[in-house]
Enzyme design. Structure first.
Site, PDB file in Angstrom:
ATOM      1  N   SER A  43       0.781  -1.144   0.174  1.00 21.72           N
ATOM      2  CA  SER A  43      -0.035   0.100   0.024  1.00 21.72           C
ATOM      3  C   SER A  43       0.692   1.367   0.038  1.00 21.72           C
ATOM      4  O   SER A  43       0.393   2.364  -0.140  1.00 21.72           O
ATOM      5  CB  SER A  43      -0.914   0.073   1.197  1.00 21.72           C
ATOM      6  OG  SER A  43      -0.081  -0.164   2.238  1.00 21.72           O
ATOM      7  N   SER A  86       3.903  -4.258   2.139  1.00 22.53           N
ATOM      8  CA  SER A  86       3.166  -3.051   1.533  1.00 22.53           C
ATOM      9  C   SER A  86       4.374  -2.012   1.431  1.00 22.53           C
ATOM     10  O   SER A  86       4.418  -1.114   1.010  1.00 22.53           O
ATOM     11  CB  SER A  86       2.158  -2.208   2.263  1.00 22.53           C
ATOM     12  OG  SER A  86       2.246  -2.680   3.639  1.00 22.53           O
TER      13      SER A  86
END
Lengths: 427, 428
Positions: free
Chosen positions: B56, B80
């Site tokens: 992310s 992430s």
């Protein structure tokens, strides 16, 4: 506030207090316990979960000794299921009609106490009447004050009490449906709410409507003196407990536990037994053992050799009245146990009007105090004039309490001074 | 600085405190340039703007890759930081769990989250790690272990002997170079491994049979913890509130409008996994699997200094490609999640390219170390820059086309702040 990125940190004092309470309640301590998240949504719960202990509380399986008034059962032992640590939620202030705006009704949320550590103490369902529960709660209050872990003031919310009540026909082993009661703000409301709820449930039973007793939370209404439905529980709430990942587990070492055990004061129950053995009446025992500081004062006084009964009388009588009047605690008054001991000895020995001491320092000071005391007690002065010479001790006591530690003169001298003053004023 | 975590629910939220990692950075003199929006659809991979930068922390990776900043912070819960580092061709470092304080990090999965570093060189990532590491009294899960001076571990290429990595035991995880991984990724990683052998490492193949169990276990644990961590976003105390006539509609509408659909799905799944009757079968089971994975890694790291795998099973995919297939998207985390479950440190480095689409796409490989052993993997990688030369050259080509004007300015700034291999290359 439950802000993004905020993390909980454990306050080590709560562990110390939990162990103290656990030991004082004769519990078994979990050497290794953890925290869990109890999840539900409510405006006073900022994170949407409460950090608590679910399946491994820090202490469990103990008991509390309570001395009920003889007519209510005398000495009883009530079981303690568990003691666990958790965090407090905030407080919803229901203002009723929204003083800020007529159009919008709202309740403000006070988050100041959210996150403050609490100890939850759960009892076994051992009580059978309201008074037993109230005495149990009072003893817990006494205990936590003795241990110094809380001031136990229900009015401040330092001690909060919820009860669960159920009834069952005689002979039935299985417990009946339990009903929770909240909003109990004093020991007497605990007692009255329970008694009300018992009679409410008994009435339903007797009318063949036992199925109307449902598992719910009811509120005690102090004004109406009854319990009312707050919210019906739709089955058991699913709190989706899971171990709190932001806090490490709690590991207690034997060393740590022993250290705390060694630091425990003599607990109320032990004190009461000891005072009983000194020959005091139950009434005296209950009074003296109620406050750890009063008990300490009493112990110190009799430690000087003073007569036990007289010491008890002085403390329960004049000194208690003086403290109430002046709004002082026993640690604030100027009279020391040693001095009380001497006072008692002097009165007992009849040496009040003994030899005049050679040295008097600052007689004016003494005179002022004596004047004040005599002026403040006109009734006793009358009685003294009327022949109750024993009241000399009373006056001496009052003078002592007001000024003893400031006086550098000997006690005998003061007595003598009072003696002369009283004599001079009665003529 | 506004902090919205890419969410409508935190619209206009400005935090009243700095995260510890950020505070430490400011105290050591860093200039905070900005804050890439997390999981935004707008950010693209600088190597191919029609492809994702990874998630992310794709925004941070893209920013470093596009030379908009020297280094960047990201958060790594299941990869992430490492996956976008691989997709964007930059260095991505995930420290040991507890090495860096999480205070101030918007919590996703508390037992898995760490703050990680992006850099265009290992040295830069190391400098960043040094300044943010250390115990924090505001984070009860942060480690009290002393922080070694990572920078002293770096050795300039010129001072190294011909076989500088002699004695280093490298274990290649067999299960990560099998089915389900792009063949070109596999060959890139294998090339990297041969090069390591040339540099003196002892390379062996390691089998971790429980490896594939990590993905489902991770998702259960991460979704459960995050469903709980996201409960605080209710519109009551901060963020966007949708007023309601009664409590449930206030909660319901604020969260319905504030959360995106992916987040909602995750909350539903996490709540389900924790529900009465399901806890034992899902959450508890997943924790038991986690213990198995942790011990299998520990065993492997007792016999090896570093374990190697690809950082991701593929290169960057097209934006929107995995939108309707969340399971396929989750499957992309297979290489990285076990590291979070075990709480270990890992470093991702570019190791080659794959031809695709409009140009080349970077491939990253992952080095996993024992807990708190970041220094070891760094030393190891200080040497790796020699290998990365080919990578640097193709980078230069890229920047000449796209960022010609910025090139000079950035090279200048980099030279002033800290010597790094890339700065030297730019000046050539």
């Amino acid at each position: 506030m439950g802000l993004p990125g905020a993390l909980p940190v454990l306050n080590s004092k709560v562990i110390e207090y939990a162990v103290k309470v656990g030991l004082a309640l004769n519990c078994k301590l979990s050497l290794s316990s953890k925290f869990d998240r109890k999840q539900y949504f409510y405006p006073d719960l900022p994170k949407g979960y409460q950090i608590s202990q679910f399946d491994i509380p820090i202490a469990s399986g103990g008991y509390l000794d309570v001395d009920l008034p003889l007519e209510f059962g005398g000495h009883r032992k009530f079981g303690i299921t568990r003691v666990h640590m958790e965090e407090d939620a905030g407080k919803l202030l229901h203002t009723g009609n929204g003083s800020f705006s007529q159009a919008i009704k709202f309740s403000p949320v006070d988050l100041n106490r959210a996150g403050v550590p609490l100890l939850e103490i759960v009892s076994e369902p051992d009580m059978r009447t309201g008074i037993e529960a109230a005495e149990y709660a009072a003893e817990l209050q006494r205990l936590v004050r003795y241990l110094g872990v809380s001031n136990g003031n229900m009015q401040e919310g330092s001690l909060r009490c919820d009860v669960n009540v159920s009834i069952r026909p005689i002979g039935q082993l299985e417990f009946g449906t339990k009903v929770e009661i909240k909003n109990l703000n004093s020991f007497s409301s605990v007692s009255r709410a329970i008694d009300f709820e018992i009679s409410r449930q008994v009435l339903l039973h007797s009318q063949g409507q036992a199925n109307q007793i449902v598992q719910e939370t009811r509120l005690w209404e102090e004004g109406a003196q009854k319990t009312v439905t707050m919210r019906k529980k739709e089955g058991l709430a699913d709190y989706r407990y899971f171990p709190e990942p932001d806090l490490p587990g709690v590991t207690l070492s034997e060393e740590y536990i022993n250290g705390i055990r060694d630091s425990l004061p003599e607990l109320p129950e032990m004190k009461r037994r000891r005072y009983e053995n000194l020959g005091l009446s139950m009434q005296d025992v209950l009074f003296l053992a109620n406050d750890i500081n009063v008990a300490a004062f009493f112990d110190a006084t009799i430690g000087t050799g003073a007569d036990v009964k007289l010491a008890a009388n002085w403390i329960m009588g004049d000194i208690a009245a003086y403290m109430k009047n002046e709004k002082l605690s026993v640690n604030d008054i100027k009279l020391t146990p040693k001095e009380l001991g001497e006072l008692i000895a002097s009165i007992k020995g009849g040496t009040i009007s003994g030899k005049i001491g050679k040295e008097i320092v600052d007689p004016a000071e003494i005179e002022k105090i004596v004047d004040k005391v005599i002026a403040a007690n006109p009734k006793q002065l009358e009685q003294y004039r009327g022949g109750k010479t024993k009241l000399q001790g009373f006056f001496a006591g009052q003078v002592f309490m007001a000024s003893c530690s400031e006086l550098t003169t000997t006690k005998r001298t003061v007595f003598c001074y009072i003696d002369t003053e009283l004599v001079s004023r009665s003529t | 600085m506004p902090s919205t975590a890419g969410s409508r629910l935190l619209e206009n939220y400005r935090p009243p405190f700095d995260a510890t990692a950020v505070r430490k950075l400011r105290e050591s003199g860093a200039i905070v340039v900005g804050r890439p929006i997390w999981m935004s659809l707008v950010t693209a991979n600088p190597w191919d703007l029609s492809r994702v930068p990874g998630g992310s922390s794709g925004g941070s990776a893209a920013a470093v890759s596009a030379r908009q900043c020297m280094v960047a912070l990201g958060s790594d819960t299941g990869g992430s930081v490492r996956q976008p580092a691989s997709f964007c061709g930059v260095v991505g470092l995930k420290p040991t769990y507890g090495r860096v304080s999480r205070y101030g990090l918007v919590a996703y999965a508390s037992s898995l989250d760490v703050i990680g570093c992006f850099g265009s060189s290992v040295a830069d990532a190391g400098i960043l790690l040094n300044s943010i590491s250390g115990h924090d009294k505001f984070d009860a899960t942060s480690s009290k272990r002393e922080v070694p001076d990572y920078q002293s571990q770096f050795v300039a290429i010129d001072y190294l002997e011909s076989k500088p990595l002699k004695g280093l035991r490298v274990g290649v995880i067999r299960e990560t170079l099998e089915n389900g991984v792009d063949s070109e990724v596999i060959s890139s990683v294998r090339d990297a491994v041969s090069h390591l052998e040339e540099l003196g490492c002892t390379v062996t193949e390691v089998s971790l049979p429980s490896f594939s169990l990590g993905l489902p276990a991770y998702y259960i644990l991460a979704l459960s913890e995050s469903s709980s961590n996201l409960s605080r976003y209710d519109g009551v105390r901060y963020g966007k509130q949708v007023p309601g006539d009664e409590l449930n509609s206030l909660y319901g509408d604020s969260r319905a409008q504030g959360f995106g659909s992916e987040v909602k799905m995750r909350i539903l799944m996490g709540t389900y996994a924790l529900s009465a009757g399901y806890y034992d079968a899902y959450y508890k089971r997943a924790q038991q699997v986690r213990t198995i994975i942790r011990s299998s890694f520990k065993e492997a790291l007792d016999k090896n200094d570093i374990l190697i795998s690809p950082a991701a099973p593929s290169v960057a995919y097209k934006i929107g490609e995995k939108k309707n297939d969340p399971l396929a998207m989750y499957a992309g985390d297979i290489m990285t999640v076990n590291v979070n479950l075990a709480g270990l440190p890992a470093l991702v480095l570019p190791c080659g390219f794959v031809e695709g689409g409009s140009g080349s796409l970077p491939v990253g490989f992952q080095m996993i170390g024992a807990a708190f052993d970041e220094a070891n993997s760094k030393l190891f990688l200080g040497c790796f820059i020699a290998f990365s030369k080919c990578y640097v050259e193709s980078q230069m080509h890229y920047f000449q086309i796209v960022f010609y004007v910025d090139l000079i300015a950035h090279a200048f700034i980099q030279l002033l702040d800290a010597p790094s291999i890339h700065a030297a290359c730019f000046l050539i």
